[in-house]
Design an enzyme around this catalytic site. Structure first.
Site, mmCIF file in Angstrom:
data_model
loop_
_atom_site.group_PDB
_atom_site.id
_atom_site.type_symbol
_atom_site.label_atom_id
_atom_site.label_comp_id
_atom_site.label_asym_id
_atom_site.label_seq_id
_atom_site.Cartn_x
_atom_site.Cartn_y
_atom_site.Cartn_z
ATOM 1 N N TRP A 101 0.836 -1.206 0.000
ATOM 2 C CA TRP A 101 0.000 0.000 0.000
ATOM 3 C C TRP A 101 0.869 1.254 0.000
ATOM 4 O O TRP A 101 0.552 2.237 -0.666
ATOM 5 C CB TRP A 101 -0.972 -0.005 1.182
ATOM 6 N N ASP A 168 -1.406 6.599 6.558
ATOM 7 C CA ASP A 168 -2.471 5.720 6.084
ATOM 8 C C ASP A 168 -2.735 4.746 7.228
ATOM 9 O O ASP A 168 -1.912 3.887 7.523
ATOM 10 C CB ASP A 168 -2.003 4.985 4.815
ATOM 11 N N LYS A 192 -12.204 -1.706 7.046
ATOM 12 C CA LYS A 192 -11.443 -2.670 7.840
ATOM 13 C C LYS A 192 -11.824 -2.595 9.314
ATOM 14 O O LYS A 192 -12.157 -3.598 9.900
ATOM 15 C CB LYS A 192 -9.946 -2.447 7.664
HETATM 16 C C1 LIG Z 1 -7.215 -1.659 2.181
HETATM 17 C C2 LIG Z 1 -6.134 -0.658 2.250
HETATM 18 C C3 LIG Z 1 -6.018 0.387 1.301
HETATM 19 C C4 LIG Z 1 -6.953 0.508 0.129
HETATM 20 O O1 LIG Z 1 -8.192 0.909 0.534
HETATM 21 P P1 LIG Z 1 -9.370 1.205 -0.518
HETATM 22 O O2 LIG Z 1 -10.420 1.757 0.388
HETATM 23 O O3 LIG Z 1 -9.728 -0.089 -1.149
HETATM 24 O O4 LIG Z 1 -8.883 2.194 -1.500
HETATM 25 C C5 LIG Z 1 -5.006 1.299 1.473
HETATM 26 N N1 LIG Z 1 -4.139 1.223 2.492
HETATM 27 C C6 LIG Z 1 -4.216 0.236 3.417
HETATM 28 C C7 LIG Z 1 -3.223 0.191 4.536
HETATM 29 C C8 LIG Z 1 -5.208 -0.732 3.318
HETATM 30 O O5 LIG Z 1 -5.281 -1.712 4.235
#
Ligand SMILES: *Cc1c(COP(=O)(O)O)cnc(C)c1O
Length: 363
Positions: A101, A168, A192
């Site tokens: 990511w 993030d 999540k």
């Molecule tokens: C799942 C995830 C993403 C992507 O998220 P989307 O909502 O599908 O764009 C980005 N960064 C991390 C750390 C993730 O776990």
């Protein structure tokens, strides 16, 4: 019977959140309309948005220097929206790359300015976190991924830095207490640990905005969303509602301190079991293990399918690892009960007993 849900995202939600969301789809707050049918500019939804934003501020103990936004487009959109708003042409941003990511965020940032990858664990397939690195003083910000969902590693402290810190937090948001005043901007897809897919949380300290010279499309400019109270255009009404319910559940259960305590308890149980069973093997560095997503493998890859079948028969979903890493992964988000972790640990012990001879013989 409810399955043991180890999905990495969209992921498990608290049962009472599901119950309330289901009720709201049929009859929202007894108003004779579904949550899916009401206008986003009604008082009904206005109250939902206000409550969701204020719960975020309360749980994270944010001062009024911060704004809370609920936006579209997932964390992936933030990979570009962050540099578009914070990084000018010719300026440099520092990125720490500890997972796929983070790599994706780097790729997008390069479209807007210079990227200095100050740390990378790419050499060892992101099986650890590079914790010591220098950030040039003129970097506009440092970007980190607090939890690497795919690889199963996690920052266990906030790296010290003199430049604004951007994170993030998609896969460990609201899983532990932090001094959130150390961050300039935090983003997280909701699916999540704080709701369902379709909405993304952005927490931003206002002083970092308004510094780039480029023209920013209206929908991409955080300042417009702040001014409009996250109602610049039609927000994902239902996803915001589910986030509000989930945040309310977190508060009721004891807030981030309690979530942190439970996460440790679940992860300790899981990793202690994993370390004691020779049939399985961990994948990442011990000190960087994620409390949210535990990655591991069956030592003899031939046996992996058998273990996955066993999981399936025992009512467990989401145990297969990400396609880029392989192996197995167990996600232990806030809503996952300790009993589910206990259940897979028992299954792993059983599997170990059945195959211990084979593994010893192979060694
Ligand atoms: C799942 C995830 C993403 C992507 O998220 P989307 O909502 O599908 O764009 C980005 N960064 C991390 C750390 C993730 O776990």
């Amino acid at each position: 019977m409810k399955m043991h849900n180890f999905n990495s995202g969209p992921a498990i939600l608290p049962q009472e959140v599901l119950d309330q969301a289901a009720e709201a789809v049929l009859n929202f707050n007894n108003i004779g309309l579904s949550i899916l049918e009401i206008g986003h500019r009604t008082t009904w939804f206005g109250e939902v948005m206000t409550e969701a934003r204020s719960l975020v501020k309360e749980l994270m103990q944010l001062s009024d220097d911060y704004e809370v936004l609920f936006l579209h487009g997932g964390a992936t959109t933030q990979f570009m929206q962050v540099p578009m708003n914070l990084l000018d042409d010719g300026e440099t941003a520092a990125y720490s790359e500890n997972g796929i990511w983070g790599s994706k965020a780097i790729k997008e940032a390069k479209l807007f300015g210079n990227v200095n990858v100050v740390a990378s664990s790419k050499d060892k397939k992101h099986s650890y976190i590079v914790k010591n690195f220098n950030v040039p003083a003129d970097a506009k910000y440092l970007h980190i991924t607090t939890n690497n969902t795919v690889e199963g590693t996690q920052w266990h402290h906030i790296p010290g830095t003199n430049v604004p810190l951007v994170a993030d937090m998609s896969s460990d948001i609201f899983s532990r207490p932090f001094d959130f005043s150390k961050f300039a901007l935090i983003y997280a897809g909701a699916q999540k640990n704080m709701g369902t897919s379709g909405v993304t949380l952005v927490v931003v300290r206002k002083d970092v905005l308004g510094k780039v010279k480029r023209a920013i499309p209206a929908i991409m400019d955080y300042r417009n969303h702040i001014e409009a109270g996250s109602l610049l255009n039609t927000p994902p009404v239902f996803a915001v509602y589910v986030a509000m319910l989930t945040l309310g559940w977190i508060k009721k259960e004891g807030g981030l301190a309690e979530m942190g305590k439970r996460s440790k308890e679940k992860a300790n149980l899981f990793y202690n079991t994993l370390d004691a069973l020779p049939v399985f093997t961990p994948i990442v560095a011990k000190e960087d293990r994620s409390l949210m997503n535990a990655t591991f493998a069956v030592k003899d890859p031939e046996l992996e399918k058998e273990f996955l079948n066993l999981c399936k028969e025992s009512g467990m979903v989401g145990v297969k690892g990400h396609r880029s890493v392989g192996g197995l992964r167990v996600s232990m988000y806030n809503a996952l009960p300790l009993q589910s972790v206990q259940a897979i640990c028992d299954l792993m012990k059983e599997f170990n007993e059945k195959h211990a001879d084979v593994v010893m013989g192979n060694a």
